[in-house]
Design a protein around this motif. Structure first.
Motif, PDB file in Angstrom:
ATOM      1  N   ARG A   7     -27.779 -22.358  14.204  1.00 18.85           N
ATOM      2  CA  ARG A   7     -27.530 -23.233  13.060  1.00 18.85           C
ATOM      3  C   ARG A   7     -26.129 -23.803  13.189  1.00 18.85           C
ATOM      4  O   ARG A   7     -25.182 -23.087  13.510  1.00 18.85           O
ATOM      5  CB  ARG A   7     -27.653 -22.432  11.775  1.00 18.85           C
ATOM      6  CG  ARG A   7     -27.334 -23.226  10.511  1.00 18.85           C
ATOM      7  CD  ARG A   7     -27.425 -22.312   9.298  1.00 18.85           C
ATOM      8  NE  ARG A   7     -26.991 -22.982   8.104  1.00 18.85           N
ATOM      9  CZ  ARG A   7     -27.797 -23.466   7.180  1.00 18.85           C
ATOM     10  NH1 ARG A   7     -29.098 -23.373   7.335  1.00 18.85           N
ATOM     11  NH2 ARG A   7     -27.311 -24.052   6.107  1.00 18.85           N
ATOM     12  N   GLY A   8     -26.003 -25.093  12.930  1.00 23.98           N
ATOM     13  CA  GLY A   8     -24.700 -25.741  12.921  1.00 23.98           C
ATOM     14  C   GLY A   8     -24.333 -26.114  11.503  1.00 23.98           C
ATOM     15  O   GLY A   8     -25.190 -26.525  10.715  1.00 23.98           O
ATOM     16  N   GLU A   9     -23.055 -25.968  11.162  1.00 26.10           N
ATOM     17  CA  GLU A   9     -22.564 -26.310   9.826  1.00 26.10           C
ATOM     18  C   GLU A   9     -21.249 -27.066   9.947  1.00 26.10           C
ATOM     19  O   GLU A   9     -20.340 -26.613  10.634  1.00 26.10           O
ATOM     20  CB  GLU A   9     -22.325 -25.049   8.999  1.00 26.10           C
ATOM     21  CG  GLU A   9     -23.556 -24.199   8.808  1.00 26.10           C
ATOM     22  CD  GLU A   9     -23.265 -22.868   8.111  1.00 26.10           C
ATOM     23  OE1 GLU A   9     -22.073 -22.495   7.995  1.00 26.10           O
ATOM     24  OE2 GLU A   9     -24.228 -22.214   7.702  1.00 26.10           O
ATOM     25  N   ILE A  10     -21.153 -28.219   9.278  1.00 22.40           N
ATOM     26  CA  ILE A  10     -19.883 -28.937   9.165  1.00 22.40           C
ATOM     27  C   ILE A  10     -19.252 -28.471   7.868  1.00 22.40           C
ATOM     28  O   ILE A  10     -19.870 -28.568   6.802  1.00 22.40           O
ATOM     29  CB  ILE A  10     -20.091 -30.467   9.158  1.00 22.40           C
ATOM     30  CG1 ILE A  10     -20.727 -30.917  10.473  1.00 22.40           C
ATOM     31  CG2 ILE A  10     -18.754 -31.180   8.924  1.00 22.40           C
ATOM     32  CD1 ILE A  10     -21.130 -32.383  10.499  1.00 22.40           C
ATOM     33  N   ALA A  43     -22.351 -36.126   4.956  1.00 23.57           N
ATOM     34  CA  ALA A  43     -23.624 -36.609   4.421  1.00 23.57           C
ATOM     35  C   ALA A  43     -24.326 -35.450   3.720  1.00 23.57           C
ATOM     36  O   ALA A  43     -24.462 -34.364   4.292  1.00 23.57           O
ATOM     37  CB  ALA A  43     -24.481 -37.181   5.540  1.00 23.57           C
ATOM     38  N   SER A  44     -24.765 -35.664   2.499  1.00 26.48           N
ATOM     39  CA  SER A  44     -25.271 -34.571   1.666  1.00 26.48           C
ATOM     40  C   SER A  44     -26.410 -33.772   2.286  1.00 26.48           C
ATOM     41  O   SER A  44     -26.457 -32.563   2.154  1.00 26.48           O
ATOM     42  CB  SER A  44     -25.689 -35.096   0.289  1.00 26.48           C
ATOM     43  OG  SER A  44     -26.747 -36.024   0.425  1.00 26.48           O
ATOM     44  N   ARG A  45     -27.300 -34.415   2.985  1.00 24.51           N
ATOM     45  CA  ARG A  45     -28.443 -33.692   3.566  1.00 24.51           C
ATOM     46  C   ARG A  45     -28.197 -33.269   5.010  1.00 24.51           C
ATOM     47  O   ARG A  45     -29.026 -32.569   5.581  1.00 24.51           O
ATOM     48  CB  ARG A  45     -29.685 -34.558   3.508  1.00 24.51           C
ATOM     49  CG  ARG A  45     -30.136 -34.815   2.097  1.00 24.51           C
ATOM     50  CD  ARG A  45     -31.463 -35.523   2.078  1.00 24.51           C
ATOM     51  NE  ARG A  45     -31.837 -35.768   0.700  1.00 24.51           N
ATOM     52  CZ  ARG A  45     -32.189 -36.935   0.218  1.00 24.51           C
ATOM     53  NH1 ARG A  45     -32.229 -37.982   1.009  1.00 24.51           N
ATOM     54  NH2 ARG A  45     -32.518 -37.068  -1.036  1.00 24.51           N
ATOM     55  N   VAL A  90     -20.382 -38.354   7.813  1.00 26.10           N
ATOM     56  CA  VAL A  90     -20.586 -37.594   9.041  1.00 26.10           C
ATOM     57  C   VAL A  90     -21.670 -36.557   8.760  1.00 26.10           C
ATOM     58  O   VAL A  90     -21.732 -35.994   7.662  1.00 26.10           O
ATOM     59  CB  VAL A  90     -19.282 -36.909   9.540  1.00 26.10           C
ATOM     60  CG1 VAL A  90     -18.762 -35.897   8.532  1.00 26.10           C
ATOM     61  CG2 VAL A  90     -19.494 -36.262  10.898  1.00 26.10           C
ATOM     62  N   GLY A  91     -22.546 -36.341   9.735  1.00 27.55           N
ATOM     63  CA  GLY A  91     -23.590 -35.344   9.557  1.00 27.55           C
ATOM     64  C   GLY A  91     -24.324 -35.084  10.864  1.00 27.55           C
ATOM     65  O   GLY A  91     -24.261 -35.873  11.800  1.00 27.55           O
TER      66      GLY A  91
END
Length: 186
Positions: free
Chosen positions: A79-82, A56-58, A176-177
């Motif tokens: 901070r989490g990052e996919i 998901a873009s945001r 997914v986000g």
């Protein structure tokens, strides 16, 4: 019918938008991909007849701040990052099952504390008119330390849904986000 695509930019599953089945989605392969190249986006790759799977873009990242310090870079706890995605799908009649995987990292911020960090993740299945037709919720966790402030996560799950009348599987999007409503998210 089974199809595999990846946004992993090379590696085990081939380049973005590859199709075929050179490998299977596993948590280990997703974790290896995240560690090999933590930067970069997930792919929405094209696979004939499969729903698109994308970050998901945001919601590709979430930053958790100390209470009262949202937006303050010195108040960041973690901070989490996919960073990577992959998916397989099977279609039986009007029913679609998508096996999806995603991986990424959790980074300890200046106000963070070492330990296990859990972050909520949401998966949304949308028809061509953007109406929700399915979904899934989960969380990812990783253990960070002061000596190793970056930890990696991966997950492989499935979501099953019916194809809406008048639609084709390739017109459906699976996103997914991170949930941005997590306590302290900003």
């Amino acid at each position: 019918m089974s199809t595999l695509t990846s946004g992993m930019g090379g590696g085990m599953f081939g380049g973005t938008g590859s199709t075929g089945s050179p490998g299977r989605i596993t948590e280990e392969s997703m974790l290896s991909s995240a560690k090999a190249d933590g930067a970069g986006g997930g792919g929405a790759g094209v696979a004939h007849g499969c729903p698109r799977f994308q970050i998901a873009s945001r919601d590709h990242h979430v930053t958790i701040y100390e209470p009262g310090r949202a937006g303050d870079s010195l108040g960041v706890m973690h901070r989490g990052e996919i960073t990577r995605t992959a998916r397989e799908c099977s279609i039986e009649g009007t029913r679609v099952t998508v096996k999806y995987g995603f991986s990424g990292r959790i980074l300890l911020g200046p106000r963070g504390r070492p330990g296990v960090i859990a972050l909520p993740v949401q998966v949304s299945v949308r028809d061509p008119k953007r109406a929700a037709i399915g979904g899934d919720r989960t969380s990812v966790e990783a253990s960070v330390t002061l000596d190793n402030p970056i930890a990696y996560f991966s997950q492989v799950r499935t979501v099953t849904f019916d194809i809406p009348e008048g639609s084709r599987p390739g017109e459906i999007d699976v996103f997914v986000g991170f949930e941005q409503t997590a306590p302290g998210a900003g």
